[in-house]
Write an enzyme that holds these catalytic residues in place. Sequence first.
Site, PDB file in Angstrom:
ATOM      1  N   SER A 273      43.757  96.041  57.477  1.00 14.58           N
ATOM      2  CA  SER A 273      42.549  95.573  56.804  1.00 14.58           C
ATOM      3  C   SER A 273      42.797  94.421  55.859  1.00 14.58           C
ATOM      4  CB  SER A 273      41.931  96.717  55.992  1.00 14.58           C
ATOM      5  OG  SER A 273      41.569  97.796  56.811  1.00 14.58           O
TER       6      SER A 273
ATOM      7  N   VAL B 236      33.879  94.062  51.023  1.00 14.48           N
ATOM      8  CA  VAL B 236      33.844  93.979  52.485  1.00 14.48           C
ATOM      9  C   VAL B 236      35.281  94.095  52.990  1.00 14.48           C
ATOM     10  CG1 VAL B 236      33.206  92.573  54.480  1.00 14.48           C
ATOM     11  CG2 VAL B 236      31.805  92.497  52.396  1.00 14.48           C
ATOM     12  N   GLU B 237      35.469  94.988  53.938  1.00 16.01           N
ATOM     13  CA  GLU B 237      36.768  95.213  54.575  1.00 16.01           C
ATOM     14  C   GLU B 237      36.594  94.887  56.054  1.00 16.01           C
ATOM     15  OE1 GLU B 237      39.768  99.050  55.367  1.00 16.01           O
ATOM     16  OE2 GLU B 237      37.959  99.287  54.139  1.00 16.01           O
ATOM     17  N   VAL B 238      37.453  94.033  56.575  1.00 23.55           N
ATOM     18  CA  VAL B 238      37.446  93.727  58.008  1.00 23.55           C
ATOM     19  C   VAL B 238      38.782  94.182  58.558  1.00 23.55           C
ATOM     20  CG1 VAL B 238      37.298  91.920  59.763  1.00 23.55           C
ATOM     21  CG2 VAL B 238      35.824  91.820  57.747  1.00 23.55           C
TER      22      VAL B 238
ATOM     23  N   PHE C 259      34.259  96.887  58.512  1.00 19.63           N
ATOM     24  CA  PHE C 259      33.889  96.471  59.855  1.00 19.63           C
ATOM     25  C   PHE C 259      35.140  96.386  60.723  1.00 19.63           C
ATOM     26  CE2 PHE C 259      30.801  94.398  57.004  1.00 19.63           C
ATOM     27  CZ  PHE C 259      29.631  94.970  57.484  1.00 19.63           C
TER      28      PHE C 259
END
Length: 144
Positions: A109, A120-122, A73
């Site tokens: 990230s 989950v990668e932000v 994201f």
Amino acid sequence: MQIDSLDHLVLTVASIDATADFYRRVLGMQVEGFGAGRVALRFGAQKINLHQAGREFEPKAAHPTPGSGDLCFLTATPMADILARLAAEAVEVLAGPVQRTGATGPIMSVYFRDPDLNLVEVSNRLEASGGASAVTRPTPGGVA
């Protein structure tokens, strides 16, 4: 045919309630109901539809399995604020901040897992440098 954007994707989960709560609390997504008792996570112009494992909506993936997702994201929220939010929610950071290559250029990230152990990668977009520094290599442990 030319694809313009992603409308939605589907995550198969062990608990819709636990997953919806996690993405609402940690990532600020909106939880919304639709159809006949279905649940989605809305963010921007996209959404993630949630399917309860064993009760998936048809048609579905050939082998839907909780924990098989790997999601990235983008956010304008500063990385320091992202890390503070993860710490406040007792979410373990697996890797990062680390520079990666996103769909449109370099990104910074941080990686963690949701309740089903999906990765989950932000990420924050970075200015393209035009040089080799925009190319990144996977970190040890297979996080890409």
